[in-house]
Scaffold this active site. Structure first.
Site, PDB file in Angstrom:
ATOM      1  N   SER A 130       0.826  -1.198   0.000  1.00  0.00           N
ATOM      2  CA  SER A 130       0.000   0.000   0.000  1.00  0.00           C
ATOM      3  C   SER A 130       0.869   1.260   0.000  1.00  0.00           C
ATOM      4  CB  SER A 130      -0.959  -0.053   1.208  1.00  0.00           C
ATOM      5  OG  SER A 130      -2.011   0.856   1.063  1.00  0.00           O
ATOM      6  N   ASP A 285      -7.909  -5.387  -6.462  1.00  0.00           N
ATOM      7  CA  ASP A 285      -7.691  -4.207  -5.620  1.00  0.00           C
ATOM      8  C   ASP A 285      -8.460  -3.017  -6.201  1.00  0.00           C
ATOM      9  OD1 ASP A 285      -6.633  -2.056  -4.119  1.00  0.00           O
ATOM     10  OD2 ASP A 285      -4.688  -3.033  -3.933  1.00  0.00           O
ATOM     11  N   HIS A 314      -7.790  -5.087  -1.793  1.00  0.00           N
ATOM     12  CA  HIS A 314      -6.559  -4.460  -1.330  1.00  0.00           C
ATOM     13  C   HIS A 314      -5.917  -5.273  -0.211  1.00  0.00           C
ATOM     14  CE1 HIS A 314      -3.645  -1.331  -0.780  1.00  0.00           C
ATOM     15  NE2 HIS A 314      -4.022  -1.091   0.468  1.00  0.00           N
TER      16      HIS A 314
END
Length: 339
Positions: A130, A285, A314
């Site tokens: 991330s 995602d 995600h």
């Protein structure tokens, strides 16, 4: 209380957007030992709202990030509550006055930690999930001759316009609380934190995750509402809202070309990354779709596109939520480290 991490005092740090963060502190944790050649180094930055504890799921004996083989450094992002943040910085830069910090700023101070504190000149691998991936891309573009390998997973080198809009929703929910008081709150804006959690809930996991009821079947929650309250609201409520907004701004303004080196030329910044790279988007995602990663790989000279085949959205990339995805990422990191 004995802390399980260390602090590197950086002194006065001039930030990219013009402010000076005086007495800047970088919290970090290390695993393993630095070898004599100082060439067994892995840098593993944290993610949005996460602290080094939240990265430890990928570290362990037998894993790619094995402390018996590598010296692993987990630097905490500025704004995450352990490094210099709105919640721990003295006046006048406290709370909502905390200055804007970019991913560029984060990686520059991390570079100082690596080089000044440990005397390291060469890094084997930089990796992260991330916003950790955002910092990984920055490492590759800002210090292209310093590392062999990078492996950003479930992240991007630049915040997309769609991703920016999603974060505007999170920010609006967080700041709509009546006790928010422009960030000068005297009691926790719990309603705002719960609202931000509900916004996040529709994005963190994929449509297929919810369709297959993995919140119930895999994670063991008793109902959808139980998942929203216990998992998502529980995730956000312990966090400081000003810290969250500081990191949110960092995320929205993430761009490896937004600096004096590349002057906004995103393709040139991608092209400058020399490290062998596995760019690993989550197949489902919603923040960082594989199409964005394909574009990045097309403009990087030594990169492979390695999607994570998962319906966990995600959260295929962390923080250790789905064991199957953990194993997939671990195997790919081992493969990359073997090159």
């Amino acid at each position: 209380m004995t802390l399980d991490y260390d602090i590197y005092d950086l002194g006065d740090v001039r930030l990219q957007r013009g402010a000076t963060l005086r007495g800047c502190k970088l919290a970090y944790k290390t695993f393993g030992r630095l070898n004599a050649a100082k060439d067994n180094v892995i840098v593993y930055p944290t993610w949005y709202s996460g602290q080094h504890y939240d990265n430890e799921w990928l570290v362990g004996a037998g894993r790619a990030l094995d402390p018996n083989r590598y010296f692993i450094i987990i630097p905490n992002m500025l704004g995450n509550g352990l490094s210099s943040s709105p919640s721990n910085t003295p006046e006048p830069y406290n709370g909502p006055r905390f200055p804007h910090v970019t991913a560029y700023d984060n990686v520059r101070v991390q570079h100082r930690l690596v080089t000044e504190k440990f005397g390291i000149e060469h890094i084997r691998l930089v990796t992260g999930w991330s916003m950790g991936a955002l910092q990984t891309f920055h490492w590759g573009a800002l210090y292209p001759d310093m590392m062999d390998l990078i492996a950003p997973f479930c992240g991007s080198a630049k915040c997309s316009r769609h991703n920016f809009v999603f974060l505007e929703g999170v920010k609006a929910a967080l700041t709509a609380d009546a006790v928010w008081k422009e960030g000068w709150y005297t009691e926790k804006p719990a309603r705002g934190l719960r609202a931000a959690a509900r916004v996040y809930a529709g994005w963190g996991f994929s449509q297929a995750f919810y369709r297959e009821k993995l919140d119930l079947e895999a994670l063991g929650y008793s109902s959808l509402e139980d998942f929203l309250v216990a998992f998502w609201e529980g995730f956000f409520l312990p966090k400081d809202p000003n810290n969250l907004l500081t990191m949110l701004w960092t995320w929205q303004n993430g761009d490896i070309s937004d600096n004096e080196i590349y002057d906004g030329d995103f393709k040139a910044a991608l092209g400058a990354i020399k490290a062998k790279a596995y760019v690993m988007p989550g197949q489902t995602d919603l923040y960082f779709p594989p199409e964005d990663s394909r574009f990045e790989v097309e403009h990087m000279p030594n990169a492979e596109f390695v999607p994570v085949p998962s319906i966990w959205g995600h959260f295929a990339g962390g923080p250790g939520t789905n064991p199957v995805d953990v194993d997939f990422i671990d195997v790919k990191l081992k493969d990359l480290l073997a090159k």
